[in-house]
Design an enzyme around this catalytic site. Structure first.
Site, short mmCIF file in Angstrom:
data_model
loop_
_atom_site.label_atom_id
_atom_site.label_comp_id
_atom_site.label_asym_id
_atom_site.label_seq_id
_atom_site.Cartn_x
_atom_site.Cartn_y
_atom_site.Cartn_z
N LYS A 138 0.84 -1.20 0.00
CA LYS A 138 0.00 0.00 0.00
C LYS A 138 0.87 1.25 0.00
O LYS A 138 1.81 1.35 0.81
CB LYS A 138 -0.86 0.02 1.27
CG LYS A 138 -1.85 -1.12 1.37
CD LYS A 138 -3.05 -0.86 0.52
CE LYS A 138 -4.14 -1.88 0.80
NZ LYS A 138 -5.28 -1.70 -0.10
N ASP A 167 -0.61 -0.33 -4.48
CA ASP A 167 -2.00 0.14 -4.38
C ASP A 167 -2.03 1.49 -3.68
O ASP A 167 -1.75 1.58 -2.49
CB ASP A 167 -2.84 -0.88 -3.60
CG ASP A 167 -4.32 -0.53 -3.59
OD1 ASP A 167 -4.69 0.52 -4.15
OD2 ASP A 167 -5.12 -1.32 -3.03
N GLU A 193 -2.33 0.24 -8.69
CA GLU A 193 -3.78 0.23 -8.48
C GLU A 193 -4.25 1.62 -8.03
O GLU A 193 -3.69 2.20 -7.10
CB GLU A 193 -4.04 -0.81 -7.38
CG GLU A 193 -5.43 -1.36 -7.32
CD GLU A 193 -5.45 -2.61 -6.41
OE1 GLU A 193 -4.68 -3.56 -6.65
OE2 GLU A 193 -6.24 -2.61 -5.46
N ASP A 218 -9.70 0.27 -9.05
CA ASP A 218 -10.29 -0.48 -7.94
C ASP A 218 -11.48 0.30 -7.36
O ASP A 218 -12.63 0.00 -7.65
CB ASP A 218 -9.21 -0.79 -6.89
CG ASP A 218 -9.73 -1.68 -5.78
OD1 ASP A 218 -10.82 -2.25 -5.92
OD2 ASP A 218 -9.04 -1.82 -4.74
N LYS A 242 -13.82 -6.86 -6.56
CA LYS A 242 -14.03 -7.34 -5.20
C LYS A 242 -15.41 -7.96 -5.19
O LYS A 242 -16.42 -7.27 -5.06
CB LYS A 242 -13.93 -6.17 -4.21
CG LYS A 242 -12.52 -5.60 -4.11
CD LYS A 242 -12.44 -4.51 -3.09
CE LYS A 242 -11.03 -4.29 -2.55
NZ LYS A 242 -9.96 -4.23 -3.55
O1 LIG Z 1 -6.47 -7.05 -3.19
C1 LIG Z 1 -5.58 -7.36 -2.40
O2 LIG Z 1 -4.49 -7.70 -2.81
C2 LIG Z 1 -5.79 -7.34 -0.92
C3 LIG Z 1 -7.01 -6.65 -0.45
C4 LIG Z 1 -6.95 -5.16 -0.45
O3 LIG Z 1 -5.95 -4.58 -0.79
C5 LIG Z 1 -8.12 -4.45 0.06
C6 LIG Z 1 -8.84 -5.04 1.08
C7 LIG Z 1 -9.94 -4.42 1.65
C8 LIG Z 1 -10.31 -3.19 1.18
C9 LIG Z 1 -9.62 -2.58 0.14
C10 LIG Z 1 -8.53 -3.22 -0.45
C11 LIG Z 1 -7.90 -2.57 -1.65
O4 LIG Z 1 -7.53 -3.24 -2.61
O5 LIG Z 1 -7.82 -1.35 -1.69
MG LIG Z 2 -7.12 -1.45 -4.01
#
Ligand SMILES: O=C(O)CCC(=O)c1ccccc1C(=O)O
Ligand SMILES: [Mg+2]
Length: 310
Positions: A138, A167, A193, A218, A242
């Site tokens: 992240k 991300d 991302e 995303d 998701k």
């Molecule tokens: O997608 C992944 O690799 C892990 C999960 C993840 O990052 C996530 C999990 C919960 C809420 C938001 C996110 C996201 O992708 O931003």
């Molecule tokens: Mg994400």
């Protein structure tokens, strides 16, 4: 034939709490659904809302379950409004589970979620030893300067066949995103991302054409309605899906089959109930070139997960 509905609200803590650009996330809350029919078949489903991503809140989902009759019919599953996308997924997956409870046979490889910040520099190692080959880190959590410094250390220390994806959770500025993408190109980052906010579609599209590193949407594509919107406006990069908040699984299947969009499936920290349904869909639809974002169980303690007994 009507189905009997029972539901139970759950909550469980993360160990350790999860840090993202949105702040610290301490506990997961959701609803476990149990459907049964007159022949004794049972199906489980989970509603795992993510309101800051644009799904309904837990309170709205609970309200929907409360006002549902305890006897429901197939037509009720199709009548859940698009504004309740996590409810759509929960009810439909319970219904699919009742009809066909078999788990997926072979799921795709998982990407492991690293801790934000400097901790990632040491945390990847035990995840590598557990067999993970793709890692997600992240960004947008600490300062740009610090994070660029860390990623320049992290990427080269990973073994040759490891992949690293980033991300930004919608947290970069235009200038910041350009700085990041120049570094991503240098370091052969797998993809970046959601660098910019949801309301910056044109800028995201422009960015996606300027760098080698692929971009993934995303937050911009949390629900099937949004996936369709971005596809119609010309997005041909990666769509992070998701399942738990996307909406009706059958509608997603049909859209993916019609359009052949590139998808990377991702967890929202479901319990094993929602995880099973999400993995089933990921096995059917996720692009085989990308690991799926379900390597998150090291953030959960099995002992605190809710038991599936409604
Ligand atoms: O997608 C992944 O690799 C892990 C999960 C993840 O990052 C996530 C999990 C919960 C809420 C938001 C996110 C996201 O992708 O931003
Ligand atoms: Mg994400």
């Amino acid at each position: 034939m009507p189905y009997k509905l029972q539901f139970q609200v759950y909550q469980y803590p993360f160990y350790p709490p999860l840090q993202t650009r949105y702040g610290i996330w301490e506990q997961r809350e959701g609803i476990i659904l149990r459907l049964s029919d007159e022949t004794g078949r049972v199906g489980w489903g989970e509603i795992a809302p993510l309101p800051w991503f644009g799904s309904e809140t837990l309170a709205q989902a609970v309200e929907y379950c409360r006002q549902s009759s305890t006897e429901i019919n197939e037509s009720d599953f199709w009548a859940i409004p698009d504004s309740l996308s996590a409810c759509q997924f929960g009810f439909h997956s319970a219904w699919e589970d009742l009809q066909n409870p078999s788990p997926p046979l072979t799921t795709p490889a998982f990407s492991a979620l690293l801790p934000a910040g400097e901790e990632a520099l040491s945390a990847w190692h035990s995840l590598w030893q557990q067999g993970y080959r793709t890692f997600k880190w992240k960004i947008g959590v600490y300062s740009l300067e610090q994070e660029l410094n860390w990623v320049r250390q992290l990427a080269p220390m990973l073994p040759q066949d490891a992949k690293l994806r980033l991300d930004a959770n919608a947290g970069l500025t235009w200038e910041g995103a350009n700085q990041w993408l120049a570094v991503c190109d240098e370091l052969a980052i797998e993809f970046l991302e959601q660098p910019l906010p949801v309301n910056s579609f044109d800028a995201l599209l422009a960015l996606s054409k300027q760098y080698q590193t692929p971009l993934a949407l995303d937050e911009s594509v949390a629900t099937l309605t949004q996936i369709k919107y971005c596809y119609d406006r010309g997005w041909r990069g990666i769509f992070v899906v998701k399942p738990s908040i996307v909406g009706i699984p059958q509608d997603l299947r049909e859209f993916c089959q019609q359009t052949q969009i590139r998808t990377v499936f991702s967890s929202v920290f479901e319990t094993p109930v929602g995880r099973k349904a999400a993995l089933k869909l990921a096995t059917e639809l996720s692009d085989p070139n990308y690991a799926i974002g379900f390597g998150v169980n090291h953030w959960l303690k099995a002992e605190v997960l809710p038991q599936c007994q409604v």
